[in-house]
Scaffold this motif. Structure first.
Motif, short mmCIF file in Angstrom:
data_model
loop_
_atom_site.label_atom_id
_atom_site.label_comp_id
_atom_site.label_asym_id
_atom_site.label_seq_id
_atom_site.Cartn_x
_atom_site.Cartn_y
_atom_site.Cartn_z
N LEU A 1 -9.48 6.92 -22.47
CA LEU A 1 -9.61 8.52 -22.68
C LEU A 1 -11.01 8.78 -22.95
CD1 LEU A 1 -8.41 11.05 -23.29
CD2 LEU A 1 -8.22 10.33 -25.75
N LEU A 2 -11.94 7.97 -23.46
CA LEU A 2 -13.09 8.18 -23.42
C LEU A 2 -14.09 8.18 -22.17
CD1 LEU A 2 -14.76 6.07 -26.58
CD2 LEU A 2 -13.74 8.35 -26.70
N ARG A 3 -13.64 7.35 -21.27
CA ARG A 3 -14.48 7.51 -19.94
C ARG A 3 -13.92 8.72 -19.15
NH1 ARG A 3 -13.85 1.74 -20.45
NH2 ARG A 3 -11.48 1.83 -20.03
N LEU A 4 -12.47 9.16 -19.46
CA LEU A 4 -11.99 10.25 -18.62
C LEU A 4 -12.93 11.36 -19.16
CD1 LEU A 4 -10.01 11.65 -17.03
CD2 LEU A 4 -8.40 11.88 -19.01
N LEU A 5 -13.01 11.66 -20.66
CA LEU A 5 -13.74 12.72 -21.20
C LEU A 5 -15.31 12.80 -20.53
CD1 LEU A 5 -12.47 12.74 -24.85
CD2 LEU A 5 -11.51 14.12 -22.87
N ALA A 6 -15.89 11.60 -20.51
CA ALA A 6 -17.11 11.71 -20.00
C ALA A 6 -17.21 12.20 -18.68
CB ALA A 6 -17.65 10.00 -20.24
N GLU A 7 -16.19 12.02 -17.88
CA GLU A 7 -16.19 12.45 -16.36
C GLU A 7 -16.06 13.86 -16.40
OE1 GLU A 7 -17.28 10.80 -13.75
OE2 GLU A 7 -17.39 8.89 -15.14
N ALA A 8 -15.57 14.64 -17.62
CA ALA A 8 -15.53 15.96 -17.26
C ALA A 8 -16.40 16.58 -18.34
CB ALA A 8 -13.98 16.16 -17.92
N CYS A 9 -17.26 16.00 -18.83
CA CYS A 9 -18.49 16.71 -19.76
C CYS A 9 -19.36 17.38 -18.83
CB CYS A 9 -19.12 15.57 -20.43
SG CYS A 9 -18.44 15.17 -22.08
N GLY A 10 -19.81 18.77 -19.29
CA GLY A 10 -20.79 19.49 -18.61
C GLY A 10 -22.09 19.14 -19.01
#
Length: 432
Positions: free
Chosen positions: A26-35
């Motif tokens: 989940l952390l890796r997914l959130l990292a890819e979606a950070c502006g």
């Protein structure tokens, strides 16, 4: 699986655990979606091998879940479908019913400890139970809750003369409250001795059902009540200590085909079983190894699962189906003292559409020949199973087996006990 169609609110409210510690996927997914690059870099570091220690502290120890991470990393806008794929799923919470249909035909009672306590090693952060806090405060009177009922492993013995030994500190008293209400509804006291071991911190703090247990004692439904208050004196006393003190009495009850039930924490359960094993060794004249085998025979006779003693953490999968719609009534009864509630729940009688059809084991043979061969193999297995069962019926009985093991371990001779526990029928150690 999510129902179709499913709204965003429904998915987040009923299917995703927003407060469960976030996994690294989940952390890796959130990292890819950070502006913001700084936020993306921070999340990638936490999910990397180099950030293991920080992850254990920031996420594991502090208990940061999806909802909190989205607030702290405000530039993160993950795709909805991908987020649902990796977000922790909301697991069911299992509570033992603490009432009996014989005494409460229109209600179901639960005895629930409200989990709201400081997190260990995380100053200023509080650990709150998802379900227990909802039952205690979030649900308004007459609100509907999605629940299901599954069969219990705890069943009263058919023989009314068989002694009952129940060990349930704290909210572990729940199934035994149900037992006592069932026995009380019968109108006449049970012939066999009925003993309850109950423990809590202090009698003025969290002595659950104090008045009710006293009433069962006065009525004769409960023969004896052994109490352990761990903080009421300088030396800590727990239920396992009381069990050890009553070793001789408990051994005598086992000779009368006693049924022993334990409900509560894993550590407590191990200690109680250890105390029973010591009682068998001391007063049964057995070696430590023979006593251990004796206890194992009692447990195996009912195919008992010691893992069911776990209060939290490991969740057992429920059987699909048998769902019902229950309503929390306006008379939610808080326990007499302590941080626990006794929630009274009224049954609507409207069964929710049950997801019938337990998973079946389907054999997909690639040819008719394979299917015929498999069927013949199964038929042979059934016939062999029947022969094995016939051989098993000719094997030694429980007392004979115990005597043989006793001799094998070269233990000192002891008197032959009449009506010794027969593993597999009358005596068993039940763990829930």
């Amino acid at each position: 699986p999510l129902p179709t169609p499913c709204s965003v609110e429904q998915a987040l409210r009923y299917h995703v655990d927003l407060r469960a510690p976030a996994p690294k996927t989940l952390l890796r997914l959130l990292a890819e979606a950070c502006g913001k690059p700084t936020e993306a870099q921070r999340l990638r570091h936490l999910a990397s091998p180099a950030g293991k220690a920080e992850y254990l502290a920031y996420v594991g120890r502090d208990g940061r879940g999806l909802a909190e991470l989205l607030r702290e990393f405000a530039s993160c806008s993950p795709r909805w479908a991908a987020l649902l794929e990796v977000a922790p799923k909301l697991a069911p919470r299992y509570y033992t019913i603490s009432s009996s249909p014989a005494s409460d035909p229109e209600h179901i009672h639960l005895t629930v400890k409200v989990l709201r306590e400081p997190r260990r090693g995380a100053e200023g952060r509080t650990k709150e139970g998802v379900c227990s806090t909802q039952l205690a405060a979030a649900l308004p009177p007459a609100a509907t809750a999605c629940v299901f009922v599954r069969a219990s492993a705890f069943v009263l013995p058919e023989d009314p003369s068989a002694p009952l030994v129940m060990v349930g500190p704290g909210t572990g008293v729940a199934p035994f409250r149900a037992f006592l209400r069932q026995l009380g509804a019968a109108g006449t006291p049970r012939v066999g001795h009925v003993r309850l071991y109950f423990g809590c911190r202090r009698p003025t703090e969290d002595y659950l059902y104090q008045d009710e247990l006293a009433a069962h004692l006065a009525a004769g439904t409960l023969s004896s009540l052994r109490l352990a208050f761990s903080r009421a004196q300088a030396e800590k006393v727990y239920v396992q200590h009381r069990v050890a003190e009553d070793a001789e009495e408990l051994w005598a009850m086992l000779q009368r085909d006693a049924h022993v039930y334990i409900c509560g924490g894993t550590a407590m359960g191990r200690d109680v079983v250890g105390a029973l094993q010591a009682a068998v060794a001391t007063h049964g004249g057995m070696s430590a190894t023979a006593a251990e085998e004796y206890i194992k025979d009692l447990q195996a006779a009912r195919a008992l699962d010691a893992g069911a003693l776990v209060v939290s953490g490991e969740e057992m999968r429920s059987r699909r189906g048998d769902a019902g719609a229950l309503v929390v009534s306006g008379e939610e009864m808080r326990s007499r003292r302590g941080d626990a509630i006794s929630a009274r729940i009224s049954d609507l009688g409207e069964e929710m559409p049950s997801r019938r059809g337990d998973p079946i084991s389907a054999r997909c043979g690639s040819s008719g020949r394979e299917r015929r061969a498999a069927t013949a193999h199964e038929r042979e297995g059934v016939e062999e199973g029947g022969r094995a069962g016939e051989r098993g019926r000719r094997r030694e009985t429980g007392p004979a087996k115990a005597a043989r093991k006793h001799a094998e371990h070269r233990t000192p001779p002891r008197p032959v006990v009449r009506n010794a526990p027969r593993c597999g029928s009358d005596s068993h150690l039940s763990l829930v």
